[in-house]
Design a protein around this motif. Structure first.
Motif: not given
Ligand SMILES: C[S@@+](CC[C@H](N)C(=O)[O-])C[C@H]1O[C@@H](n2cnc3c(N)ncnc32)[C@H](O)[C@@H]1O
Length: 188
Positions: A18, A39, A41, A62, A66
């Protein structure tokens, strides 16, 4: 995301980062200074860093790592533990097919936190009968912030292809109050 530019592959775990202005747009209306924010995810901490810069103590988790280490590696939907004590949960969750992962994220966040829950979602997330328990029929739903600029999810792309909005829940609305609609974008 539900829709991505056709020339880009769907990313593993839906990692889309984001741009800071989008998180700042939320914080102009819902400041987090002094709050403990989870936070869940966190990806590469694009959102977590902005929250921290605006005075929050941020706990990151998360499902995967990464380039940045998290406080915890955890599946937010299927993980069984309660998570850290927090005053708010803020994230850009994976959306999944038909927004089903996003729905689960919100349900889990509302169960885990009595305070602020803010999710960056596709703008029409609330156009769905199966989501009314989170919006129209939910006394904790405070409203949404429509982003009038598009988020650039991919380096090199000139603009995003989809509209987004912040959907925000709190401890509850005052008696008689309705959800609010706000508009935000990139600073001029
Ligand atoms: C759209 S990205 C958002 C990353 C960060 N919040 C940003 O806005 O820059 C979604 C994130 O959700 C994580 N993710 C996907 N499924 C998940 C789960 N079941 N539990 C936790 N994290 C998850 C992914 O690894 C990814 O980093």
């Amino acid at each position: 995301m539900t829709v991505v530019p056709s020339r880009f592959p769907i990313r593993q775990n839906e990692l889309y980062e984001t741009e800071p202005w989008a998180t700042k747009a939320l914080l102009r209306h819902f400041p987090v200074a002094g709050m403990r924010i989870w936070e869940p995810a966190a990806g590469n901490h694009m959102m977590a860093d902005v929250l921290r810069d605006h005075g929050a103590t941020v706990f990151t988790s998360d499902i995967a790592v990464y380039t940045r280490e998290h406080d915890r590696i955890a599946d937010f939907i299927r993980g069984l533990d309660a998570g850290p004590p927090c005053d708010g949960i803020v994230t850009n969750p994976p959306y999944g097919k038909g927004n089903r992962e996003a729905v689960r994220f919100i349900e889990r966040a509302l169960a885990a936190c009595d305070g602020l829950v803010a999710m960056l979602l596709t703008a029409k997330f609330d156009f769905g009968k199966t989501r009314l328990h989170l919006t129209r029929d939910n006394p904790r739903f405070l409203g949404r912030i429509a982003l009038v600029d598009r988020i650039q999810w991919f380096p090199g792309a000139t603009t995003g292809t989809e509209d987004h909005a912040w959907f925000v829940w709190g401890a509850g609305r005052p008696a008689g109050a309705r959800p609010i609609l706000l508009y935000e974008g990139k600073p001029a």
